[in-house]
Design an enzyme around this catalytic site. Sequence first.
Site, PDB file in Angstrom:
ATOM      1  CD  GLU A  22      -3.023  -0.580   0.558  1.00 53.02           C
ATOM      2  OE1 GLU A  22      -2.426   0.343   0.158  1.00 53.02           O
ATOM      3  OE2 GLU A  22      -4.193  -1.598   0.155  1.00 53.02           O
ATOM      4  CG  ASP A 255     -25.019  39.204  17.262  1.00 51.75           C
ATOM      5  OD1 ASP A 255     -24.755  38.202  17.309  1.00 51.75           O
ATOM      6  OD2 ASP A 255     -25.269  39.578  16.280  1.00 51.75           O
ATOM      7  CE  LYS A 277     -32.185  42.424  22.528  1.00 52.53           C
ATOM      8  NZ  LYS A 277     -33.221  41.229  22.931  1.00 52.53           N
ATOM      9  N   GLY A 308     -24.830  34.450  14.319  1.00 46.55           N
ATOM     10  CA  GLY A 308     -24.763  33.287  15.204  1.00 46.55           C
ATOM     11  C   GLY A 308     -26.156  32.544  14.170  1.00 46.55           C
ATOM     12  N   GLY A 309     -25.528  31.279  14.151  1.00 46.44           N
ATOM     13  CA  GLY A 309     -26.193  29.866  13.143  1.00 46.44           C
ATOM     14  C   GLY A 309     -26.387  30.730  11.529  1.00 46.44           C
ATOM     15  CG  ASP A 310     -27.846  30.727   7.267  1.00 48.75           C
ATOM     16  OD1 ASP A 310     -26.942  29.931   6.778  1.00 48.75           O
ATOM     17  OD2 ASP A 310     -28.413  31.859   6.570  1.00 48.75           O
ATOM     18  CB  THR A 338     -30.077  27.616  10.142  1.00 53.38           C
ATOM     19  OG1 THR A 338     -30.744  27.981  11.188  1.00 53.38           O
ATOM     20  CG2 THR A 338     -30.575  26.190  10.390  1.00 53.38           C
ATOM     21  CG  MET A 390     -35.827  34.774  18.067  1.00 51.29           C
ATOM     22  SD  MET A 390     -35.890  35.929  17.404  1.00 51.29           S
ATOM     23  CE  MET A 390     -35.881  35.268  15.480  1.00 51.29           C
ATOM     24  N   GLY A 419     -28.713  24.962  22.381  1.00 49.56           N
ATOM     25  CA  GLY A 419     -27.978  23.594  21.458  1.00 49.56           C
ATOM     26  C   GLY A 419     -26.785  23.910  21.303  1.00 49.56           C
TER      27      GLY A 419
HETATM   28  N1  SAH Z   1     -29.506  33.407  12.408  1.00 49.51           N
HETATM   29  C1  SAH Z   1     -29.655  32.232  13.460  1.00 49.51           C
HETATM   30  C2  SAH Z   1     -30.332  32.381  13.793  1.00 49.51           C
HETATM   31  C3  SAH Z   1     -31.215  33.938  14.706  1.00 49.51           C
HETATM   32  S1  SAH Z   1     -32.243  33.801  15.691  1.00 49.51           S
HETATM   33  C4  SAH Z   1     -29.341  30.732  12.625  1.00 49.51           C
HETATM   34  O1  SAH Z   1     -29.433  30.818  12.222  1.00 49.51           O
HETATM   35  O2  SAH Z   1     -29.321  29.884  14.119  1.00 49.51           O
HETATM   36  C5  SAH Z   1     -31.740  33.582  17.455  1.00 49.51           C
HETATM   37  C6  SAH Z   1     -32.403  32.544  17.517  1.00 49.51           C
HETATM   38  O3  SAH Z   1     -32.296  31.372  17.250  1.00 49.51           O
HETATM   39  C7  SAH Z   1     -32.575  32.134  19.124  1.00 49.51           C
HETATM   40  O4  SAH Z   1     -33.640  32.842  19.429  1.00 49.51           O
HETATM   41  C8  SAH Z   1     -33.128  30.334  19.374  1.00 49.51           C
HETATM   42  O5  SAH Z   1     -34.366  30.099  18.634  1.00 49.51           O
HETATM   43  C9  SAH Z   1     -32.071  30.233  18.211  1.00 49.51           C
HETATM   44  N2  SAH Z   1     -30.956  29.573  18.506  1.00 49.51           N
HETATM   45  C10 SAH Z   1     -29.739  30.292  18.131  1.00 49.51           C
HETATM   46  N3  SAH Z   1     -28.896  29.218  18.076  1.00 49.51           N
HETATM   47  C11 SAH Z   1     -29.760  28.533  18.869  1.00 49.51           C
HETATM   48  C12 SAH Z   1     -28.693  27.595  20.322  1.00 49.51           C
HETATM   49  N4  SAH Z   1     -27.413  27.439  20.060  1.00 49.51           N
HETATM   50  N5  SAH Z   1     -29.807  26.216  21.097  1.00 49.51           N
HETATM   51  C13 SAH Z   1     -31.338  26.831  20.846  1.00 49.51           C
HETATM   52  N6  SAH Z   1     -31.690  27.744  20.041  1.00 49.51           N
HETATM   53  C14 SAH Z   1     -30.805  28.420  19.241  1.00 49.51           C
END
Ligand code: SAH
Length: 473
Positions: A22, A255, A277, A308-310, A338, A390, A419
Amino acid sequence: MRRFPLFLTLKDRHALVVGGTEAAARKTELLLSAGARVTLIADKVVGEIAQFIADGAVTWIGRDFDDGMLDGMSLVIVATEDEAVPARVSHAARQRCLPVNVVDRPALSSFIMPAIVDRAPITIAISTDGAAPALARRLRAEIERALPATVGRLARFAEIFREQVRRTLDEPRARRRFWDRVFEGRIADMALAGDEFGARRELIRQLDAARSQDRSAAFREQGMVYLVGAGPGDPDLLTIKAHRLLQSADVVVYDRLVSAEILAMVRRDAARIYVGKRRGQHCLPQTEINDLLVAEARAGKNVVRLKGGDPFVFGRGGEEMQALMSAGIAVEIVPGVTAALGCAAGTGIPLTHRDHAQACVFVTGHLKDGTVDLDWPMLARPRQTVVIYMGAGSLPVIASRMIEHGLAPSTPVVVIANGTTSRERRVVGTLATIDRLVSGVRLDGPTLCMIGEVVSLASVRDQDFGFVSGMGL
Ligand code: SAH
């Protein structure tokens, strides 16, 4: 430096591989990719080598090694399990001053094989001088992560202009400054992103400016803004692109939802601006955030707007993109995982499942004037999963409206806070019980709610994570 690194031309040169293992297959593949003509000596070969032989890429000799086989060779690699052969080949090769490598036997080798990052024409070779090959592989992984796969494109792009720049700017220092600006700035970003036309136009403009000594025009370069998704919290869920941008940003605007672990990845001397905030205070109004992004980019900074997330899922990314575009600032969107996807994966809840849900809806449960303004008949449809962002505060209203509009009170519900992080907490119940269950626990941090039959598939790890209740799970 214990060994001298160099890059060897092997195109159309002969190379000898001894062994059919290999390891021999991997080395053969590398030699072939450098254009070498490979002769391989072995009585047995693994399937991959058999394929090279069948394709005519490798000449196979099924006899034992003898010194004559070194005639005309430029390089020798030994990768055989045979005990006696490596020392014999190594000795014979060294007598002829032929570079020889014996896999895993540095003492028999006159050169060692580096770990390679191949972004042709860019090649990066890493060596620990045989001390820790596993460490070399780790370093390679880090470099691969840091270098966009398209960096080779950038080198080819620069190659096109190399002569022209040399002729235009004959002072070496001016030339170096010029290329530094090209590789640091927007031209490189455009070339990396595949916008070769835009990159060429900008390079020619800057070259003209540099020639006419119009320094101000050459420096008038604008920065750009990346709207980057940071994912739901777990730093391992960041994309490779997001990670790379965090390492190269001048300014990071973030944020509340962006975790400390992720902020720790930002380049040390980048400016960090918090726009979320604070306790008891409001976050910066959206228009001020937009103005801030525009101002930083106009000042020539590369700005990462980290969300956060997307950025395009309940993140006001769309508004920021529009504001930047109308101010004439280049903007690129980098998606993130997300919260719904992160939480679903973390809890083992498939958002769709052929037996339970054919659709999945993401909604925001933000209260509007104290009421929740949602399309209840649509949300209460059977065979779908509803994910509410939210929505923690409006849970009682949501649960009772869903029942009023026809969903069974026994429909499973999970509420997940924080999460994908080590602070994750979940509460599992039904539309009938969830409100009571949630009010019995303190849930801090961002909270997501999922409603639908798929929730009953959650993989339960209550010994690992907070509070799981109801549903008999
Ligand atoms: N753009 C983000 C969402 C922003 S709105 C995305 O795509 O995830 C913010 C909301 O996202 C929070 O109030 C909650 O409902 C959710 N959220 C973001 N991170 C989270 C996490 N780690 N665990 C649970 N809910 C989460």
